[in-house]
Scaffold this active site. Structure first.
Site, mmCIF file in Angstrom:
data_model
loop_
_atom_site.group_PDB
_atom_site.id
_atom_site.type_symbol
_atom_site.label_atom_id
_atom_site.label_comp_id
_atom_site.label_asym_id
_atom_site.label_seq_id
_atom_site.Cartn_x
_atom_site.Cartn_y
_atom_site.Cartn_z
ATOM 1 C CB THR A 29 1.182 2.729 2.093
ATOM 2 O OG1 THR A 29 2.112 1.893 1.407
ATOM 3 C CG2 THR A 29 1.833 4.058 2.395
ATOM 4 C CE LYS B 95 5.484 2.326 2.074
ATOM 5 N NZ LYS B 95 5.062 2.606 0.647
ATOM 6 C CB THR C 128 10.383 1.540 -6.276
ATOM 7 O OG1 THR C 128 11.098 2.067 -7.381
ATOM 8 C CG2 THR C 128 8.926 1.861 -6.465
ATOM 9 C CD GLU D 16 -0.295 -2.217 -3.715
ATOM 10 O OE1 GLU D 16 -0.338 -1.169 -3.053
ATOM 11 O OE2 GLU D 16 -0.431 -2.250 -4.953
ATOM 12 C CG ASN E 35 -2.671 -1.041 -7.134
ATOM 13 O OD1 ASN E 35 -2.067 -0.055 -6.738
ATOM 14 N ND2 ASN E 35 -2.277 -2.274 -6.861
ATOM 15 C CB THR F 122 -12.215 5.830 -4.205
ATOM 16 O OG1 THR F 122 -11.928 4.607 -4.899
ATOM 17 C CG2 THR F 122 -12.015 6.988 -5.150
#
Length: 410
Positions: free
Chosen positions: A160, A186, A197, A283, A405, A410
């Site tokens: 992702t 992943k 998680t 991230e 995040n 969007t």
């Protein structure tokens, strides 16, 4: 040609993957769930395989997990795992469950196997329905092979916000037979396993019964996947799933087998490598942080303290800023609910002593800051109240984490 590197009792296969164990193949395709990347993948075993799994403890378990648990509950066997990215199929009600069952059905039809031999996994945005027209077409395009390209196609399909693929592979000799364990995972954000998680898939050609495999996975999970954190958030979807098809031909493995510890060590290496790769690819992350806690009363308390430290937003931001602010480490230890005697605690950055006997120590801020600028940082804490030890892994917290995040949907 696989590059092989010798380690003590086991062998790391540097170019190995989930298809290196005998009898496994994989593939990944672009079904159209996201713009231009692979988003649908499959792992396939030539024969039904004993299996084990651990799942997220979130109250909002996604539909694919429920279907997978039902599949495994039938016979304890799996032959295929179908996975999509871009859409988590979580919090999608009865339609989500129906769609997960259809994914299972279509995958079973592709290989002409029983439906309950298929596990289903999804990852991505929560609360949106799957584009089943694209998934149906994508499943028909899957052509699993036992090649590195096919393994890479699968590994790319499950990502992702990940920046890199996560893979690990080890070999160990059992009963004179070469037994291989391969893994793909992943995970980048929403990482704070409670189990679990992220998505992690492990294949092995070992002959091992399901009960022993489940016991092993649960034990190793607590020492590896459950000891990583990126942001303290536990997901709705994720799991670790293992298939063991017995194609190596060894005598059946169980805890009484004379080489059980060798197999367990190899299995743990695969799991720990995948866990650390997930933590490192958090991230927006720029650094992998490892926390090693020694001198604890129990292993559980050592693990708890280590994870509290690596999960502290203040510790993570200090590491990002290359600031040797040991006070933030002390704070994390202090609220860990472990057995702590302040006058006995030592804190180090690798070999740089920052704090001991409840007193600050003189150290070079410049040297400490330079150390913290490396892409891997180790924090060592000795609690001084026992003999047990534990580790945890995480990453720094950066501006980019917020950017990623803030606009995830969007």
């Amino acid at each position: 040609m696989l590059e092989i590197k010798e380690t003590s009792a086991i062998t790391k296969i540097n170019d190995g993957s989930i298809v290196t164990p005998k009898g496994f193949s994989a593939d990944g395709v672009h079904a159209g769930l996201r713009y231009n990347k692979n988003d649908l993948g499959v792992i396939y075993s030539e024969v039904p395989a004993n299996c084990a799994a651990v799942y997220t403890q979130s109250h909002f378990q996604a539909a694919p997990l429920k279907v997978t648990q039902e599949s495994i509950g039938k016979e304890g066997l799996l032959q295929a795992i179908i996975v999509n990215s871009a859409n988590a199929n979580a919090c999608t009600g009865e339609q989500g469950v129906k769609d997960a069952y259809e994914m299972r059905e279509k995958c079973a039809n592709l290989f002409n196997i029983q439906e309950h031999y298929v596990a289903v996994a999804s990852t991505g945005v929560i609360g949106e329905f799957l584009k089943m027209d694209k998934i149906r077409t994508g499943i028909e395009q899957l052509q699993p092979k036992a090649t590195s390209d096919s393994a890479n196609a699968f590994q790319n399909a499950i990502l992702t916000t990940d920046l890199v693929m996560k893979t690990s592979c080890y070999e160990v000799e059992i009963d004179g037979k070469k037994v291989v364990i391969g893994g793909a995972a992943k995970g980048s954000g929403m990482i704070h396993p409670n189990m679990a998680t992220m998505l992690s898939f492990v294949t092995t050609d070992a002959n091992i019964d399901s009960a022993s495999l489940q016991s092993l996975l649960s034990d190793v999970t607590d020492k590896t996947y459950n000891q990583i954190t990126v942001d303290g958030d536990t997901s709705t979807n994720d799991m670790v799933l293992v298939m063991a098809n017995g194609q190596a031909g060894n005598e059946q493995l169980k805890e009484t087998h004379p080489q059980w510890n060798e197999f367990k060590a190899a299995f743990k290496e695969v799991s720990e490598e995948l866990a650390k790769q997930i933590a490192k690819d958090g991230e927006g992350a720029t650094k992998l942080i490892e926390v090693e806690v020694t001198g604890a009363k129990t292993k559980q308390e050592a693990n708890v303290v280590a994870k509290k430290i690596v999960g502290s937003s203040l510790v993570k931001t200090a590491v990002y800023g290359a600031d040797a602010n040991w006070g933030r480490i002390i704070c994390a230890v202090g609220y860990s609910e472990a057995s702590v005697q302040p006058e006995k605690i030592d804190i180090y950055l690798e070999d740089i002593c920052l704090f001991t006997a409840n007193s600050p120590q003189a150290f070079s801020e410049e040297i400490a800051s330079e150390y913290l600028k490396q892409d891997q940082v180790k924090i060592k804490v000795n609690l001084g109240v026992g003999e047990e030890a534990g580790k945890a892994w995480g990453c720094d917290l950066t501006y980019d984490y917020v950017k990623i995040n803030a606009s995830y949907r969007t």
